[in-house]
Design a protein around this motif. Structure first.
Motif, short mmCIF file in Angstrom:
data_model
loop_
_atom_site.label_atom_id
_atom_site.label_comp_id
_atom_site.label_asym_id
_atom_site.label_seq_id
_atom_site.Cartn_x
_atom_site.Cartn_y
_atom_site.Cartn_z
N LEU A 39 0.91 -1.10 -0.12
CA LEU A 39 -0.04 0.04 0.04
C LEU A 39 1.17 1.33 -0.05
O LEU A 39 0.66 2.18 -0.81
CB LEU A 39 -0.89 -0.06 1.07
CG LEU A 39 -1.79 1.11 1.23
CD1 LEU A 39 -2.61 1.39 0.15
CD2 LEU A 39 -2.53 1.01 2.62
N VAL A 42 2.60 1.78 -3.43
CA VAL A 42 1.62 2.44 -4.27
C VAL A 42 1.39 3.57 -4.38
O VAL A 42 1.26 4.56 -5.25
CB VAL A 42 0.37 1.20 -4.48
CG1 VAL A 42 -1.02 1.87 -5.30
CG2 VAL A 42 0.61 -0.04 -5.04
N GLN A 43 0.87 4.13 -2.92
CA GLN A 43 0.61 5.51 -2.66
C GLN A 43 1.78 6.36 -2.96
O GLN A 43 1.59 7.61 -3.54
CB GLN A 43 0.11 5.61 -1.29
CG GLN A 43 -1.22 4.92 -1.01
CD GLN A 43 -1.27 4.83 0.72
OE1 GLN A 43 -0.80 5.10 1.27
NE2 GLN A 43 -2.78 4.73 0.85
N ARG A 62 -9.08 3.06 -6.06
CA ARG A 62 -8.93 3.00 -4.73
C ARG A 62 -8.00 1.57 -4.69
O ARG A 62 -8.19 0.85 -5.47
CB ARG A 62 -10.19 2.55 -3.83
CG ARG A 62 -11.04 3.91 -3.76
CD ARG A 62 -12.17 3.27 -2.64
NE ARG A 62 -12.88 4.65 -2.88
CZ ARG A 62 -14.05 4.72 -1.90
NH1 ARG A 62 -14.24 3.89 -1.11
NH2 ARG A 62 -14.82 5.89 -1.88
N PRO A 63 -6.98 1.44 -3.71
CA PRO A 63 -6.19 0.48 -3.79
C PRO A 63 -7.20 -1.04 -3.68
O PRO A 63 -8.02 -0.99 -2.56
CB PRO A 63 -5.16 0.50 -2.49
CG PRO A 63 -5.13 1.89 -2.32
CD PRO A 63 -6.57 2.43 -2.71
N VAL A 72 -1.57 -4.60 -2.96
CA VAL A 72 -2.55 -4.18 -3.50
C VAL A 72 -2.12 -3.67 -4.90
O VAL A 72 -1.19 -3.80 -5.39
CB VAL A 72 -3.16 -2.99 -2.67
CG1 VAL A 72 -3.27 -3.41 -1.33
CG2 VAL A 72 -2.03 -1.77 -2.75
N ALA A 74 -3.43 -0.77 -8.02
CA ALA A 74 -4.41 0.64 -8.31
C ALA A 74 -4.40 0.67 -9.72
O ALA A 74 -3.26 0.20 -10.33
CB ALA A 74 -3.86 1.72 -7.56
#
Length: 83
Positions: A39, A42-43, A62-63, A72, A74
């Motif tokens: 997470l 990815v963010q 959203r993930p 995750v 996206a």
């Protein structure tokens, strides 16, 4: 020996020009980006792409859990101008 050019034959291989004489731009196309990772990774990548003015963070999905531990994904679908 020369072969005469048939009138209108060239028109079938050259795209029509607009009033300014420019060749029309090709239609836009969609391209899909998918990020896979933790997470946090990815963010961070989404924020980096935003800093580069490539995509708005809210344009990404959203993930979504992939079912793998700590992973995750996206998705971003972006409309680009074709060649």
């Amino acid at each position: 020996m020369s072969i005469p050019l048939v009138q209108g034959a060239l028109a079938s291989i050259v795209p029509p020009a607009d009033a300014a004489g420019d060749v029309p731009a090709p239609p836009p196309e969609n391209v899909r980006h998918m990020l896979f990772g933790t997470l946090s990774a990815v963010q961070t990548t989404i924020k980096d792409l935003h800093r580069l003015n490539y995509a708005e963070p809210n344009d990404w999905s959203r993930p979504i859990s992939t079912g793998r531990a700590n992973e995750v994904m996206a998705i971003l679908t972006k409309r680009i101008q074709g060649d």
